[in-house]
Design a protein around this motif. Structure first.
Motif, PDB file in Angstrom:
ATOM      1  N   ALA A  15       0.824  -1.212   0.000  1.00 19.86           N
ATOM      2  CA  ALA A  15       0.000   0.000   0.000  1.00 19.86           C
ATOM      3  C   ALA A  15       0.859   1.263   0.000  1.00 19.86           C
ATOM      4  CB  ALA A  15      -0.933  -0.003   1.206  1.00 19.86           C
ATOM      5  N   ALA A  16       2.101   1.143   0.469  1.00 16.24           N
ATOM      6  CA  ALA A  16       3.022   2.277   0.460  1.00 16.24           C
ATOM      7  C   ALA A  16       3.875   2.317  -0.804  1.00 16.24           C
ATOM      8  CB  ALA A  16       3.926   2.220   1.690  1.00 16.24           C
ATOM      9  N   GLY A  17       3.752   1.277  -1.643  1.00 15.18           N
ATOM     10  CA  GLY A  17       4.476   1.278  -2.913  1.00 15.18           C
ATOM     11  C   GLY A  17       5.812   0.570  -2.897  1.00 15.18           C
ATOM     12  N   VAL A  18       6.102  -0.208  -1.859  1.00 19.95           N
ATOM     13  CA  VAL A  18       7.367  -0.928  -1.794  1.00 19.95           C
ATOM     14  C   VAL A  18       7.096  -2.433  -1.711  1.00 19.95           C
ATOM     15  CG1 VAL A  18       8.572   0.992  -0.717  1.00 19.95           C
ATOM     16  CG2 VAL A  18       7.534  -0.762   0.715  1.00 19.95           C
ATOM     17  N   PHE A  19       8.100  -3.226  -2.041  1.00 14.65           N
ATOM     18  CA  PHE A  19       7.953  -4.673  -2.036  1.00 14.65           C
ATOM     19  C   PHE A  19       9.291  -5.317  -1.669  1.00 14.65           C
ATOM     20  CE2 PHE A  19       8.830  -3.139  -6.295  1.00 14.65           C
ATOM     21  CZ  PHE A  19       9.902  -3.913  -6.712  1.00 14.65           C
ATOM     22  N   PRO A  20       9.280  -6.561  -1.185  1.00 10.69           N
ATOM     23  CA  PRO A  20      10.525  -7.209  -0.765  1.00 10.69           C
ATOM     24  C   PRO A  20      11.126  -8.078  -1.870  1.00 10.69           C
ATOM     25  CG  PRO A  20       8.687  -8.514  -0.013  1.00 10.69           C
ATOM     26  CD  PRO A  20       8.097  -7.349  -0.776  1.00 10.69           C
ATOM     27  N   MET A  21      12.434  -8.226  -1.835  1.00  9.74           N
ATOM     28  CA  MET A  21      13.146  -9.133  -2.725  1.00  9.74           C
ATOM     29  C   MET A  21      14.332  -9.734  -1.977  1.00  9.74           C
ATOM     30  SD  MET A  21      13.252  -7.160  -6.437  1.00  9.74           S
ATOM     31  CE  MET A  21      13.799  -8.656  -7.297  1.00  9.74           C
ATOM     32  N   ALA A  22      14.786 -10.889  -2.438  1.00 11.57           N
ATOM     33  CA  ALA A  22      16.019 -11.488  -1.933  1.00 11.57           C
ATOM     34  C   ALA A  22      17.060 -11.431  -3.053  1.00 11.57           C
ATOM     35  CB  ALA A  22      15.770 -12.927  -1.512  1.00 11.57           C
ATOM     36  N   GLU A  23      18.325 -11.476  -2.685  1.00 11.04           N
ATOM     37  CA  GLU A  23      19.378 -11.460  -3.695  1.00 11.04           C
ATOM     38  C   GLU A  23      19.414 -12.758  -4.495  1.00 11.04           C
ATOM     39  OE1 GLU A  23      21.195  -9.055  -4.689  1.00 11.04           O
ATOM     40  OE2 GLU A  23      20.619  -7.577  -3.179  1.00 11.04           O
ATOM     41  N   SER A  24      19.032 -13.859  -3.843  1.00 10.79           N
ATOM     42  CA  SER A  24      19.031 -15.159  -4.508  1.00 10.79           C
ATOM     43  C   SER A  24      18.152 -16.115  -3.723  1.00 10.79           C
ATOM     44  CB  SER A  24      20.449 -15.726  -4.609  1.00 10.79           C
ATOM     45  OG  SER A  24      20.927 -16.088  -3.319  1.00 10.79           O
ATOM     46  N   ALA A  25      17.937 -17.305  -4.254  1.00  8.20           N
ATOM     47  CA  ALA A  25      17.116 -18.307  -3.582  1.00  8.20           C
ATOM     48  C   ALA A  25      17.741 -18.772  -2.282  1.00  8.20           C
ATOM     49  CB  ALA A  25      16.881 -19.494  -4.508  1.00  8.20           C
ATOM     50  N   THR A  26      19.062 -18.700  -2.173  1.00  5.04           N
ATOM     51  CA  THR A  26      19.753 -19.202  -0.981  1.00  5.04           C
ATOM     52  C   THR A  26      20.084 -18.112   0.028  1.00  5.04           C
ATOM     53  OG1 THR A  26      21.894 -18.998  -2.123  1.00  5.04           O
ATOM     54  CG2 THR A  26      20.755 -21.130  -2.258  1.00  5.04           C
ATOM     55  N   ASP A  27      19.844 -16.851  -0.332  1.00  5.18           N
ATOM     56  CA  ASP A  27      20.100 -15.740   0.591  1.00  5.18           C
ATOM     57  C   ASP A  27      18.859 -15.513   1.449  1.00  5.18           C
ATOM     58  OD1 ASP A  27      20.684 -13.435   1.942  1.00  5.18           O
ATOM     59  OD2 ASP A  27      21.243 -12.269   0.170  1.00  5.18           O
ATOM     60  N   LEU A  30      16.070 -10.353   3.222  1.00  6.59           N
ATOM     61  CA  LEU A  30      15.180  -9.633   2.318  1.00  6.59           C
ATOM     62  C   LEU A  30      15.471  -8.144   2.389  1.00  6.59           C
ATOM     63  CD1 LEU A  30      11.738 -11.387   3.051  1.00  6.59           C
ATOM     64  CD2 LEU A  30      13.483 -12.004   1.372  1.00  6.59           C
ATOM     65  N   HIS A  31      15.206  -7.444   1.308  1.00  6.23           N
ATOM     66  CA  HIS A  31      15.344  -5.990   1.319  1.00  6.23           C
ATOM     67  C   HIS A  31      14.149  -5.371   0.609  1.00  6.23           C
ATOM     68  CE1 HIS A  31      17.331  -7.354  -2.427  1.00  6.23           C
ATOM     69  NE2 HIS A  31      16.870  -6.242  -2.959  1.00  6.23           N
ATOM     70  N   TRP A  32      13.782  -4.160   1.050  1.00  8.56           N
ATOM     71  CA  TRP A  32      12.656  -3.456   0.455  1.00  8.56           C
ATOM     72  C   TRP A  32      13.107  -2.746  -0.810  1.00  8.56           C
ATOM     73  CZ3 TRP A  32       8.362  -5.167   2.180  1.00  8.56           C
ATOM     74  CH2 TRP A  32       8.146  -5.414   3.544  1.00  8.56           C
ATOM     75  N   VAL A  33      12.247  -2.739  -1.812  1.00  3.77           N
ATOM     76  CA  VAL A  33      12.557  -2.112  -3.094  1.00  3.77           C
ATOM     77  C   VAL A  33      11.494  -1.066  -3.408  1.00  3.77           C
ATOM     78  CG1 VAL A  33      12.982  -2.485  -5.551  1.00  3.77           C
ATOM     79  CG2 VAL A  33      13.610  -4.259  -3.887  1.00  3.77           C
ATOM     80  N   ASP A  34      11.954   0.115  -3.820  1.00  2.93           N
ATOM     81  CA  ASP A  34      11.058   1.206  -4.216  1.00  2.93           C
ATOM     82  C   ASP A  34      11.650   1.844  -5.462  1.00  2.93           C
ATOM     83  OD1 ASP A  34       9.226   3.255  -4.367  1.00  2.93           O
ATOM     84  OD2 ASP A  34      10.004   4.369  -2.635  1.00  2.93           O
ATOM     85  N   PRO A  35      11.388   1.273  -6.650  1.00  6.27           N
ATOM     86  CA  PRO A  35      12.058   1.722  -7.873  1.00  6.27           C
ATOM     87  C   PRO A  35      11.797   3.194  -8.183  1.00  6.27           C
ATOM     88  CG  PRO A  35      10.922  -0.370  -8.236  1.00  6.27           C
ATOM     89  CD  PRO A  35      10.455   0.157  -6.909  1.00  6.27           C
ATOM     90  N   ARG A  36      12.831   3.849  -8.693  1.00  6.27           N
ATOM     91  CA  ARG A  36      12.679   5.256  -9.098  1.00  6.27           C
ATOM     92  C   ARG A  36      11.719   5.362 -10.273  1.00  6.27           C
ATOM     93  NH1 ARG A  36      15.044   8.421 -12.855  1.00  6.27           N
ATOM     94  NH2 ARG A  36      16.414   6.704 -13.484  1.00  6.27           N
ATOM     95  N   ARG A  37      11.776   4.379 -11.172  1.00  9.15           N
ATOM     96  CA  ARG A  37      10.836   4.289 -12.283  1.00  9.15           C
ATOM     97  C   ARG A  37      10.134   2.940 -12.191  1.00  9.15           C
ATOM     98  NH1 ARG A  37      10.870   8.143 -15.830  1.00  9.15           N
ATOM     99  NH2 ARG A  37       9.845   6.859 -17.423  1.00  9.15           N
ATOM    100  N   ARG A  38       8.807   2.961 -12.265  1.00 12.75           N
ATOM    101  CA  ARG A  38       8.002   1.763 -12.006  1.00 12.75           C
ATOM    102  C   ARG A  38       7.435   1.194 -13.303  1.00 12.75           C
ATOM    103  NH1 ARG A  38       6.992   0.386  -6.533  1.00 12.75           N
ATOM    104  NH2 ARG A  38       5.573  -1.376  -6.464  1.00 12.75           N
ATOM    105  N   GLY A  39       7.483  -0.105 -13.426  1.00 11.39           N
ATOM    106  CA  GLY A  39       6.891  -0.769 -14.567  1.00 11.39           C
ATOM    107  C   GLY A  39       5.420  -1.052 -14.330  1.00 11.39           C
ATOM    108  N   ILE A  40       4.582  -0.762 -15.315  1.00 12.95           N
ATOM    109  CA  ILE A  40       3.162  -1.094 -15.231  1.00 12.95           C
ATOM    110  C   ILE A  40       2.700  -1.625 -16.590  1.00 12.95           C
ATOM    111  CG2 ILE A  40       2.685   0.675 -13.476  1.00 12.95           C
ATOM    112  CD1 ILE A  40       1.277   2.297 -15.706  1.00 12.95           C
TER     113      ILE A  40
END
Length: 218
Positions: A15-27, A30-40
Motif C-alpha cells: 500500500a506504500a508502494g514498496v515490495f521485498p526481494m532477496a538477492e538469490s534463492a539461498t540468501d 530480504l530488502h525493500w525495493v522502491d524503484p525510481r521508475r516503475r513498470g506497469i
C-alpha cells in the motif's frame, strides 16, 4: 533488512508502494525495493500481436484461477537466478491463504505449463512473477490476466520493473511520483479477481478493452 516480515506488514508495504526481494534463492535476507521508475501494464493498452492472437484462438488449453498457487510460485522460482527464497515463498503463500494473493494458470492435458501470481489490494494488482514451460505460455496467461483484471474492476497492474518481454506487450515505465498517484487512487476502490459469472471465451480475450467487460456465459 533483516526483520520479521508478517503478511500484514507486507500488505502495508504494498500500500506504500514498496515490495521485498532477496538477492538469490539461498540468501535468507530480504530488502525493500522502491524503484525510481516503475513498470506497469496499462489495462487498456495490452498489445496482442497477430501471432499471439493465433496462439490464443488455437485453444487446446485451460486457464484456471487459484487452483495451483503454490505450484505457480514454485514454477516462477525454478530458474537459474531468482529472488524468490523460502521466506518470500512462505509470505506469499500466507497472503494467498488470506485471499490477497492469486494465481492464474495455463494447463494442457492436465499439466501446468505456465502461470502468473500476484497480490490484489483495492483496485490494484501487483503482478509478482510468471513462468512458461511451453512457447508463448506466459504471453497467453498475461492476455487472460489483463482481461480478468478489466472485468473485475482493477485500474492498475503493477509489474515493478519493465523488461523487454513486457515492453513488447505494451508495458511502460512511469516515474515513482506518478505511480504513487495511481496507486493511491486504486487503493480507494474495490475490485474482484474472480468476478461473478466470469467465463470469457478465447474470442473475448483478444477483443478490444472498449468492447465491454467480457463477463459471459460462453
Amino acid at each position: 533488512m533483516d526483520q520479521v516480515i508478517t503478511p500484514e506488514l507486507l500488505l502495508r508495504a504494498y500500500a506504500a508502494g514498496v515490495f521485498p526481494m532477496a538477492e538469490s534463492a539461498t540468501d535468507p535476507t530480504l530488502h525493500w525495493v522502491d524503484p525510481r521508475r516503475r513498470g506497469i501494464l496499462p489495462l487498456d493498452g495490452f498489445h496482442i500481436s497477430r501471432s499471439l492472437r493465433r496462439e490464443i484462438l488455437r485453444g487446446g488449453y485451460d486457464i484456471r484461477a487459484n487452483t495451483a498457487f503454490e505450484a505457480v510460485v514454485a514454477g516462477c522460482a525454478d530458474r537459474d537466478s531468482t529472488w524468490i527464497n523460502d521466506r518470500i515463498f512462505a509470505l506469499y503463500l500466507a497472503l494467498h491463504q488470506r485471499g490477497f494473493a492469486h494465481s492464474l494458470e495455463m494447463w494442457e492435458e492436465g499439466r501446468l505449463v505456465g502461470g502468473v501470481y500476484g497480490v490484489a489490494l483495492g483496485q490494484a494488482f501487483f503482478a509478482e512473477s510468471m513462468f512458461s514451460r511451453r512457447r508463448s505460455a506466459s504471453k497467453i496467461v498475461l492476455a487472460w490476466l489483463m482481461h480478468r483484471l478489466r472485468a473485475g474492476g482493477f485500474i492498475l497492474c503493477d509489474t515493478q520493473f519493465l523488461t523487454p518481454h513486457l515492453a513488447t506487450l505494451g508495458g511502460i515505465e512511469i516515474p515513482r511520483a506518478a505511480y504513487q498517484d495511481r496507486l493511491q487512487t486504486a487503493l480507494q476502490g474495490q475490485a474482484e479477481f474472480a468476478p461473478p459469472l466470469y467465463q470469457p471465451s478465447c474470442g473475448a480475450i483478444i477483443s478490444s478493452p472498449s468492447s465491454g467487460s467480457g463477463i459471459s456465459s460462453i
